[in-house]
Design an enzyme around this catalytic site. Structure first.
Site, mmCIF file in Angstrom:
data_model
loop_
_atom_site.group_PDB
_atom_site.id
_atom_site.type_symbol
_atom_site.label_atom_id
_atom_site.label_comp_id
_atom_site.label_asym_id
_atom_site.label_seq_id
_atom_site.Cartn_x
_atom_site.Cartn_y
_atom_site.Cartn_z
ATOM 1 N N MET A 30 0.832 -1.203 0.000
ATOM 2 C CA MET A 30 0.000 0.000 0.000
ATOM 3 C C MET A 30 0.872 1.260 0.000
ATOM 4 O O MET A 30 0.391 2.359 0.297
ATOM 5 C CB MET A 30 -0.956 0.000 1.195
ATOM 6 C CG MET A 30 -1.995 -1.099 1.127
ATOM 7 S SD MET A 30 -3.537 -0.746 2.019
ATOM 8 C CE MET A 30 -2.925 -0.483 3.671
ATOM 9 N N GLY A 31 2.159 1.097 -0.347
ATOM 10 C CA GLY A 31 3.032 2.250 -0.440
ATOM 11 C C GLY A 31 3.565 2.709 0.896
ATOM 12 O O GLY A 31 3.561 1.983 1.880
ATOM 13 N N HIS A 37 9.490 -3.328 3.439
ATOM 14 C CA HIS A 37 9.063 -3.565 2.059
ATOM 15 C C HIS A 37 10.267 -3.893 1.164
ATOM 16 O O HIS A 37 10.192 -4.780 0.311
ATOM 17 C CB HIS A 37 8.360 -2.327 1.500
ATOM 18 C CG HIS A 37 7.092 -1.965 2.182
ATOM 19 N ND1 HIS A 37 6.965 -0.856 2.997
ATOM 20 C CD2 HIS A 37 5.870 -2.555 2.185
ATOM 21 C CE1 HIS A 37 5.742 -0.771 3.446
ATOM 22 N NE2 HIS A 37 5.042 -1.791 2.980
ATOM 23 N N GLY A 147 5.209 -10.005 4.067
ATOM 24 C CA GLY A 147 5.868 -9.928 5.358
ATOM 25 C C GLY A 147 5.094 -10.683 6.425
ATOM 26 O O GLY A 147 3.856 -10.688 6.435
ATOM 27 N N LYS A 149 4.990 -9.883 9.515
ATOM 28 C CA LYS A 149 4.417 -9.018 10.555
ATOM 29 C C LYS A 149 2.896 -9.120 10.528
ATOM 30 O O LYS A 149 2.249 -9.119 11.575
ATOM 31 C CB LYS A 149 4.848 -7.567 10.362
ATOM 32 C CG LYS A 149 4.309 -6.646 11.462
ATOM 33 C CD LYS A 149 4.712 -5.196 11.247
ATOM 34 C CE LYS A 149 3.833 -4.516 10.232
ATOM 35 N NZ LYS A 149 2.444 -4.288 10.742
ATOM 36 N N SER A 186 4.170 1.249 8.144
ATOM 37 C CA SER A 186 3.849 2.573 7.611
ATOM 38 C C SER A 186 3.124 3.421 8.637
ATOM 39 O O SER A 186 3.236 4.656 8.642
ATOM 40 C CB SER A 186 2.997 2.437 6.346
ATOM 41 O OG SER A 186 3.718 1.765 5.332
#
Length: 282
Positions: A30-31, A37, A147, A149, A186
């Site tokens: 999602m940037g 990332h 990931g 997480k 993020s």
């Protein structure tokens, strides 16, 4: 690095690579990219000829009171980071490109989606399953990298891939952490400086609970209660702290050997998730 903003341009480029017998790896994001990332991209580059990254802030996985409108969008910085990482292609679609007018289809992985984060974020994992299925259909990668997480998210996606017989290999990559132990996310940018000092203690409590299990503590429900009390004393507002079987994320007991401890907690206005997975030492 090629940048495709339309489905047609994406499909044209991928068709050329498949014609040339290139293996394709896919990293959906999602940037607001960070080192976590970039680690996924590094892993993808080890095993594929071409790596495709998508950036799409998916509206269907956000609830009506969640942070969709303020989720960090850093397109220019993300493009620069992906170029520096030698990414082959960035898919950067608009919402209208992914969800055409009148769309009405959702995909739900029933049981897994109701557990843990799903109990506190109704509809979230249906949104995740839908967008991942759409992206897999568009990219048709040989492998996709996620990931760990987001452990429950990957469990949902693994089930989706199995149940729908999708021809993609899934790769999970260990969580990348700051030196303090805080899992990179993020949403960490929402934390105030004071909260950023407290946030790593979420992982500390996970590690303490694992140590108690390894030392032979058999009452998992008591450990969960103790952890919730500890988190509250530190300033968190926990949603859950659950000791689970790693293969199906149902609550574990002392007879289970392969475990994952999942937690989510708010700190100020920021919701943090983390986990620790291990084989018990007894």
């Amino acid at each position: 690095m090629q940048i495709c903003r339309s489905i047609d341009s994406l499909r044209d480029q991928l068709a050329d690579w498949r014609q040339a017998s290139k293996t394709l790896a896919f990293v959906p994001t999602m940037g607001n990219l960070h080192a976590g990332h970039l680690k996924l991209i590094e892993e993808a580059q080890k095993t594929a000829d071409k790596v495709i990254v998508s950036i799409f802030v998916n509206p269907t996985q956000f609830g009506p009171t969640e942070d969709f409108s303020r989720y960090p969008r850093t397109e220019a910085d993300d493009i620069a980071a992906l170029k520096a990482q030698n990414t082959d292609l960035l898919f950067l679609p608009s919402t209208d490109e992914i969800y055409p007018a009148g769309e009405q289809t959702r995909i739900t992985v029933d049981r897994l989606s109701a557990l843990h984060c799903g109990a506190f974020r109704p509809g979230h994992f249906s949104g995740v399953a839908t967008i991942v299925c759409k992206l897999f259909n568009l990219v048709q990668p040989d492998l996709a990298v996620f990931g760990l997480k987001d452990y429950q998210q990957l469990a949902v996606i693994r089930t989706l891939v199995r149940d729908l017989n999708l021809a993609v290999t899934l790769v999970g990559v260990d969580t990348v952490r700051e030196t303090s132990g805080l899992a990179m996310s993020s949403r960490n940018r929402y934390l105030t400086p004071e909260e950023h000092q407290i946030a790593p203690k979420l992982y500390d409590v996970l590690c303490q609970t694992r140590c108690a299990i390894d030392a032979g503590e058999k009452n998992f429900r008591s450990l969960e209660t103790q952890a919730l009390l500890k988190l509250r004393s530190l300033g968190f507002i926990p949603d859950y702290f659950n000791i689970c079987r790693s293969h199906d994320l149902e609550l574990a007991d002392f007879s289970d050997k392969n475990l994952v401890i999942l937690t989510a907690a708010k700190l100020g206005n920021t919701r943090l998730i983390d986990n620790i997975y291990f084989a018990s030492s007894w």
